[in-house]
Design a protein around this motif. Sequence first.
Motif, PDB file in Angstrom:
ATOM      1  N   ARG A   1      10.803   4.258   3.698  1.00 16.32           N
ATOM      2  CA  ARG A   1      11.849   4.669   4.646  1.00 16.32           C
ATOM      3  C   ARG A   1      11.395   4.337   6.063  1.00 16.32           C
ATOM      4  N   THR A   2      12.289   3.766   6.851  1.00 13.77           N
ATOM      5  CA  THR A   2      11.949   3.462   8.243  1.00 13.77           C
ATOM      6  C   THR A   2      12.820   4.292   9.174  1.00 13.77           C
ATOM      7  N   VAL A   3      12.158   4.970  10.106  1.00  8.54           N
ATOM      8  CA  VAL A   3      12.880   5.710  11.136  1.00  8.54           C
ATOM      9  C   VAL A   3      12.692   4.927  12.423  1.00  8.54           C
ATOM     10  N   ARG A   4      13.768   4.464  13.016  1.00 11.44           N
ATOM     11  CA  ARG A   4      13.660   3.665  14.236  1.00 11.44           C
ATOM     12  C   ARG A   4      13.717   4.582  15.459  1.00 11.44           C
ATOM     13  N   ALA A   5      12.726   4.440  16.333  1.00 12.70           N
ATOM     14  CA  ALA A   5      12.706   5.197  17.588  1.00 12.70           C
ATOM     15  C   ALA A   5      13.825   4.647  18.480  1.00 12.70           C
ATOM     16  N   PRO A   6      14.255   5.411  19.495  1.00  8.26           N
ATOM     17  CA  PRO A   6      15.333   4.912  20.363  1.00  8.26           C
ATOM     18  C   PRO A   6      14.926   3.642  21.132  1.00  8.26           C
ATOM     19  N   GLY A   7      13.644   3.439  21.377  1.00  5.56           N
ATOM     20  CA  GLY A   7      13.196   2.237  22.106  1.00  5.56           C
ATOM     21  C   GLY A   7      11.889   1.752  21.522  1.00  5.56           C
ATOM     22  N   ALA A   8      10.914   1.460  22.392  1.00  5.27           N
ATOM     23  CA  ALA A   8       9.602   0.996  21.924  1.00  5.27           C
ATOM     24  C   ALA A   8       8.784   2.175  21.402  1.00  5.27           C
ATOM     25  N   VAL A   9       7.814   1.868  20.534  1.00  5.06           N
ATOM     26  CA  VAL A   9       6.917   2.918  20.011  1.00  5.06           C
ATOM     27  C   VAL A   9       5.601   2.831  20.786  1.00  5.06           C
TER      28      VAL A   9
ATOM     29  N   VAL B   1       0.856  -1.195   0.000  1.00  7.18           N
ATOM     30  CA  VAL B   1       0.000   0.000   0.000  1.00  7.18           C
ATOM     31  C   VAL B   1       0.894   1.249   0.000  1.00  7.18           C
ATOM     32  N   HIS B   2       1.038   1.860  -1.153  1.00 12.56           N
ATOM     33  CA  HIS B   2       1.832   3.090  -1.317  1.00 12.56           C
ATOM     34  C   HIS B   2       3.223   2.992  -0.692  1.00 12.56           C
ATOM     35  N   PRO B   3       3.971   1.916  -0.989  1.00 10.57           N
ATOM     36  CA  PRO B   3       5.241   1.737  -0.266  1.00 10.57           C
ATOM     37  C   PRO B   3       6.251   2.871  -0.503  1.00 10.57           C
ATOM     38  N   THR B   4       6.283   3.403  -1.721  1.00 15.68           N
ATOM     39  CA  THR B   4       7.364   4.363  -1.994  1.00 15.68           C
ATOM     40  C   THR B   4       7.044   5.781  -1.508  1.00 15.68           C
ATOM     41  N   SER B   5       5.806   6.000  -1.049  1.00 13.36           N
ATOM     42  CA  SER B   5       5.492   7.326  -0.519  1.00 13.36           C
ATOM     43  C   SER B   5       5.107   7.237   0.964  1.00 13.36           C
ATOM     44  N   THR B   6       5.708   6.248   1.635  1.00 16.18           N
ATOM     45  CA  THR B   6       5.413   6.021   3.055  1.00 16.18           C
ATOM     46  C   THR B   6       6.679   6.104   3.895  1.00 16.18           C
ATOM     47  N   VAL B   7       6.541   6.710   5.064  1.00 19.80           N
ATOM     48  CA  VAL B   7       7.622   6.685   6.055  1.00 19.80           C
ATOM     49  C   VAL B   7       7.079   5.964   7.289  1.00 19.80           C
ATOM     50  N   VAL B   8       7.876   5.066   7.857  1.00 22.72           N
ATOM     51  CA  VAL B   8       7.437   4.274   9.002  1.00 22.72           C
ATOM     52  C   VAL B   8       8.250   4.660  10.232  1.00 22.72           C
ATOM     53  N   VAL B   9       7.551   4.914  11.330  1.00 19.92           N
ATOM     54  CA  VAL B   9       8.230   5.096  12.611  1.00 19.92           C
ATOM     55  C   VAL B   9       8.078   3.776  13.356  1.00 19.92           C
ATOM     56  N   GLY B  10       9.201   3.075  13.583  1.00 16.70           N
ATOM     57  CA  GLY B  10       9.145   1.743  14.183  1.00 16.70           C
ATOM     58  C   GLY B  10      10.032   1.635  15.413  1.00 16.70           C
ATOM     59  N   PRO B  11       9.979   0.472  16.088  1.00 13.25           N
ATOM     60  CA  PRO B  11      10.756   0.291  17.328  1.00 13.25           C
ATOM     61  C   PRO B  11      12.225   0.005  17.042  1.00 13.25           C
ATOM     62  N   ALA B  12      13.073   0.202  18.052  1.00 13.37           N
ATOM     63  CA  ALA B  12      14.513   0.030  17.871  1.00 13.37           C
ATOM     64  C   ALA B  12      14.864  -1.400  17.438  1.00 13.37           C
TER      65      ALA B  12
ATOM     66  N   ALA C   1      20.637  -4.699  16.120  1.00 12.55           N
ATOM     67  CA  ALA C   1      20.747  -3.487  15.293  1.00 12.55           C
ATOM     68  C   ALA C   1      21.175  -3.812  13.862  1.00 12.55           C
ATOM     69  N   ALA C   2      22.093  -4.768  13.708  1.00  9.19           N
ATOM     70  CA  ALA C   2      22.590  -5.083  12.354  1.00  9.19           C
ATOM     71  C   ALA C   2      21.480  -5.720  11.516  1.00  9.19           C
ATOM     72  N   GLU C   3      20.724  -6.634  12.149  1.00  9.43           N
ATOM     73  CA  GLU C   3      19.627  -7.303  11.429  1.00  9.43           C
ATOM     74  C   GLU C   3      18.563  -6.274  11.039  1.00  9.43           C
ATOM     75  N   VAL C   4      18.270  -5.348  11.969  1.00  7.51           N
ATOM     76  CA  VAL C   4      17.259  -4.318  11.711  1.00  7.51           C
ATOM     77  C   VAL C   4      17.717  -3.424  10.553  1.00  7.51           C
ATOM     78  N   ALA C   5      18.961  -3.009  10.582  1.00 11.42           N
ATOM     79  CA  ALA C   5      19.471  -2.103   9.535  1.00 11.42           C
ATOM     80  C   ALA C   5      19.428  -2.803   8.173  1.00 11.42           C
ATOM     81  N   ALA C   6      19.822  -4.072   8.141  1.00 16.24           N
ATOM     82  CA  ALA C   6      19.824  -4.811   6.864  1.00 16.24           C
ATOM     83  C   ALA C   6      18.390  -4.958   6.360  1.00 16.24           C
ATOM     84  N   HIS C   7      17.465  -5.249   7.267  1.00 17.54           N
ATOM     85  CA  HIS C   7      16.052  -5.383   6.885  1.00 17.54           C
ATOM     86  C   HIS C   7      15.524  -4.069   6.314  1.00 17.54           C
ATOM     87  N   ASP C   8      15.761  -2.977   7.052  1.00 16.76           N
ATOM     88  CA  ASP C   8      15.199  -1.684   6.639  1.00 16.76           C
ATOM     89  C   ASP C   8      15.758  -1.238   5.288  1.00 16.76           C
TER      90      ASP C   8
END
Length: 385
Positions: A56-64, A28-39, A43-50
């Motif tokens: 675009r995914t912006v990871r919060a410092p902890g839980a959302v 659903v509109h992937p290229t015009s979406t920004v996601v705020v997600g949990p840390a 970290a390496a697995e999360v960065a590779a996934h994102d």
Amino acid sequence: MRAVWVTNDLPPRTGGIQQFVGNLLDRVHPTSTVVVGPAGEDAAEVAAHDARQPYRTVRAPGAVLPTPAVRRLVTEIAREHRPDVLVLGASWPLGELAPRLGRELHVPVVALSHGLEAGLATIRLGRLVRRATRGLAALTTISDWCEERLAPHVRADRIVRVPPGVDVDRFHPGVDGRALRRSWGVPDDATLVGCVSRLVPRKGQDVLLEVWPEVRRRHPDAYLALVGEGPIGDDLARGAAALGPDTGVVLPGRVAWDDLPAAHAAADVFAMPCRTRLLGTDVEGLGIVYLEAQAVGRPAVAGRSGGAPEAVRDEVTGSVVDGRDRGAVVGALDRWLTDPAGRRAAGAAGRSWVEQAWTWEVIADRFAGLLDEVVTDARRSGAGS
Ligand code: GDD
């Protein structure tokens, strides 16, 4: 359509809500979406996934969670991205953010609901649902069972059914699970009962272990694979060891996302006899795993908890049993283990049912349509201008 999603549940972490949110985001509109997600934990697995995602995914410092810090982060992202709509990955507790964010950003807010919100409503915590839905343009629900319990409390402008689905191109009857089951030590000629799930009490892996000696007595060549990881993993491993040597029980741990279809295809019968716990708050909203198992053409044994019976057609694509009733669980496993032709017929029926009703394409289209409607309505009423 530009969207900002706010979610505490996002892959690569394992779980149904993560799967649900990840699959909608992909479609659903992937290229015009920004996601705020949990840390996230790794970290390496999360960065590779994102880095692999089209959004675009912006990871919060902890839980959302609905904290002032998360609200500020979302406001900052939204001021930069200028979304038409805000989507919350779960209505509780994140819906608490909706009234203020909607007002400040002048956008409609849509939230998904899962099993927990309906569980809250069943134990007279409907006021939490009312609070979390009062700022919403729309709330989605995943099953009849959930919607019936939620509806009296929902303050959103509309309620729309958007259940989780399954990727029928990834999960299909041609998937070969043999290499994976060999790697678990299961012989090619054994009949394998599989459960792919987080290892938590509600899912009923403990009951599968308890009844296993009786199932094995009736089917000496049968194996049981409890796939996944979670808080009761050590207890289950001890329980399996206590059954003695050569009982055919394997606990392979968590499988990679890419291996999920093969993990389902490795089994001949899928079983997750879930049960409702904790006064009704710990309840199965639907159960994506049943859809996955049926998509690869396996009969699915489900527990009678929440919306789970809606994910399996009893006696057609599998069995629905009381997950606390040991005799009923043995009976359902016995029925499918005894009858290879019945397994094939149920598997074919399950596959065609999933193709008709549970594909992500259909579900994502419905969700995209809902976003269009709420944005159009908001513009019409002047709130989105
Ligand atoms: N990669 C990986 N590895 N995935 C796994 C593993 C594993 O070892 N074990 C389970 N999963 C995946 C399953 O394949 C499935 O896609 C997901 O995690 C679990 O989904 P559900 O069966 O739906 O369970 P849940 O309790 O985590 O999800 C909750 O929300 C869902 C969506 O709204 C429940 O309320 C569900 O009933 C509901 O469908």
